[in-house]
Write a protein that holds these residues in place. Structure first.
Motif, mmCIF file in Angstrom:
data_model
loop_
_atom_site.group_PDB
_atom_site.id
_atom_site.type_symbol
_atom_site.label_atom_id
_atom_site.label_comp_id
_atom_site.label_asym_id
_atom_site.label_seq_id
_atom_site.Cartn_x
_atom_site.Cartn_y
_atom_site.Cartn_z
ATOM 1 N N LYS A 1 30.532 -70.063 7.322
ATOM 2 C CA LYS A 1 30.746 -71.501 7.240
ATOM 3 C C LYS A 1 30.137 -72.244 8.433
ATOM 4 O O LYS A 1 30.005 -71.700 9.533
ATOM 5 C CB LYS A 1 32.247 -71.800 7.161
ATOM 6 N N THR A 2 29.782 -73.496 8.170
ATOM 7 C CA THR A 2 29.411 -74.417 9.234
ATOM 8 C C THR A 2 30.681 -75.120 9.680
ATOM 9 O O THR A 2 31.339 -75.798 8.884
ATOM 10 C CB THR A 2 28.386 -75.452 8.748
ATOM 11 N N VAL A 3 31.048 -74.939 10.951
ATOM 12 C CA VAL A 3 32.352 -75.389 11.451
ATOM 13 C C VAL A 3 32.159 -76.437 12.541
ATOM 14 O O VAL A 3 31.388 -76.219 13.488
ATOM 15 C CB VAL A 3 33.155 -74.207 12.025
ATOM 16 N N VAL A 4 32.856 -77.540 12.412
ATOM 17 C CA VAL A 4 32.909 -78.531 13.477
ATOM 18 C C VAL A 4 34.262 -78.437 14.157
ATOM 19 O O VAL A 4 35.308 -78.507 13.492
ATOM 20 C CB VAL A 4 32.686 -79.960 12.954
ATOM 21 N N ARG A 5 34.232 -78.210 15.449
ATOM 22 C CA ARG A 5 35.464 -78.273 16.259
ATOM 23 C C ARG A 5 35.456 -79.638 16.906
ATOM 24 O O ARG A 5 34.760 -79.890 17.891
ATOM 25 C CB ARG A 5 35.442 -77.154 17.302
ATOM 26 N N LEU A 6 36.228 -80.566 16.328
ATOM 27 C CA LEU A 6 36.186 -81.973 16.724
ATOM 28 C C LEU A 6 37.243 -82.271 17.773
ATOM 29 O O LEU A 6 38.435 -82.037 17.557
ATOM 30 C CB LEU A 6 36.399 -82.869 15.503
ATOM 31 N N LYS A 7 36.788 -82.817 18.900
ATOM 32 C CA LYS A 7 37.676 -83.118 20.017
ATOM 33 C C LYS A 7 37.574 -84.598 20.396
ATOM 34 O O LYS A 7 36.541 -85.221 20.192
ATOM 35 C CB LYS A 7 37.297 -82.258 21.232
ATOM 36 N N GLY A 8 38.646 -85.111 20.976
ATOM 37 C CA GLY A 8 38.585 -86.465 21.502
ATOM 38 C C GLY A 8 37.694 -86.517 22.726
ATOM 39 O O GLY A 8 37.572 -85.553 23.475
ATOM 40 N N GLY A 9 37.024 -87.647 22.932
ATOM 41 C CA GLY A 9 36.190 -87.811 24.118
ATOM 42 C C GLY A 9 35.011 -86.868 24.111
ATOM 43 O O GLY A 9 34.257 -86.783 23.143
ATOM 44 N N ASP A 10 34.847 -86.131 25.198
ATOM 45 C CA ASP A 10 33.785 -85.144 25.334
ATOM 46 C C ASP A 10 34.415 -83.749 25.352
ATOM 47 O O ASP A 10 35.447 -83.553 26.005
ATOM 48 C CB ASP A 10 33.005 -85.379 26.629
#
Length: 268
Positions: free
Chosen positions: A85-94
């Motif tokens: 899978k193509t996975v995005v680990r999305l975080k606030g800010g940087d």
């Protein structure tokens, strides 16, 4: 596209402070293309609303509340990538500014999972900015120090030397520090920082319900309590916090209460 015969790729993506307009072009594209998005609590409702519910997983943490262990998140990233899978680990800010992105990157590297870091607009700068506070200013601050107010609780002692920071001058920006505000403002005063030093609290910066509370090192805890300021919020300490009053009437980016419906709370 998912390919179970090949290891997928993980993207450690910074979402900025919460306003979807502050997402990078690449971050928005990756959110559209990802098979799965593992997100924190901090990206904000408008950004999370861009992601179909069927492909997002909440792995966030709240101070004193529900939390997903970091170990689970690390293992889940590897598991999904190994499914192709193509996975995005999305975080606030940087992702690399107090976001545990460094830990996750190390874990992925140790497990030979391809990954890429996609920087985001850090809330340490954007949060104060939208409230009318420049973190540096030629007349007031030639340096800025970013500090976490929420360290690893397993540490034997704090790695933050508040007495040294008080002597450094410039601007202090404390992330995740609303809960421990009484402790570190007391330490700064005991270290000799002036009690009338301006302080601002920016809650949910760039979100529709953004609020700003201002006061001094002496009274900001009382201001916080009266206003009910709660996480996520940023603390700005230093003379630059005093520029807000001069800029507020002219801000055109929605930082003022009249434009957003938000609240302003000021100390004496």
């Amino acid at each position: 596209m998912t390919d179970p015969d090949e290891t997928g790729r993980v993207y450690l993506v910074g979402s900025g402070p919460g306003d979807p307009d502050l997402l990078t072009v690449k971050a928005r594209r990756l959110l559209e293309d990802a098979d799965v998005v593992l997100h924190d609590k901090l990206p904000g409702p408008d950004i999370l609303g861009l992601i179909p519910e069927g492909k997002r997983e909440d792995v966030g943490k709240r101070a004193g509340g529900d939390r997903t262990s970091q170990e689970y998140t690390n293992e889940r990233l590897v598991e999904l990538a190994r499914e192709g899978k193509t996975v995005v680990r999305l975080k606030g800010g940087d992702p690399f500014v107090f976001g545990r992105g460094g830990e996750e990157a190390e874990y992925l590297a140790a497990h030979e999972v391809p990954f890429e870091v996609v920087p985001g607009v850090t809330s340490a700068v954007a949060g104060p900015a939208v409230a009318g506070i420049p973190v540096t200013h030629r007349d007031h601050a030639s340096s800025v120090t970013f500090v976490t107010g929420h360290e690893d609780p397993t540490k034997d002692e704090s790695a933050v030397d508040w007495h040294a920071l008080a002597a450094t001058g410039g601007t202090l920006v404390v992330l995740m520090g609303v809960g421990k505000l009484p402790e570190y403002t007391r330490e700064l005063r005991e270290a000799g920082m002036r009690e009338d030093t301006p302080v601002a609290l920016v809650e949910r910066a760039t979100w529709p319900d953004q609020r700003v509370a201002t006061g001094t090192l002496a009274d900001i805890v009382a201001v916080r309590d009266e206003a009910g300021i709660s996480p996520p919020a940023i603390t700005v300490i230093g003379p630059v916090a005093g520029t807000r009053e001069r800029l507020l009437a002219f801000l055109a980016n929605g930082a003022d209460a009249a434009a957003t419906g938000g609240e302003e709370v000021d100390g004496e």
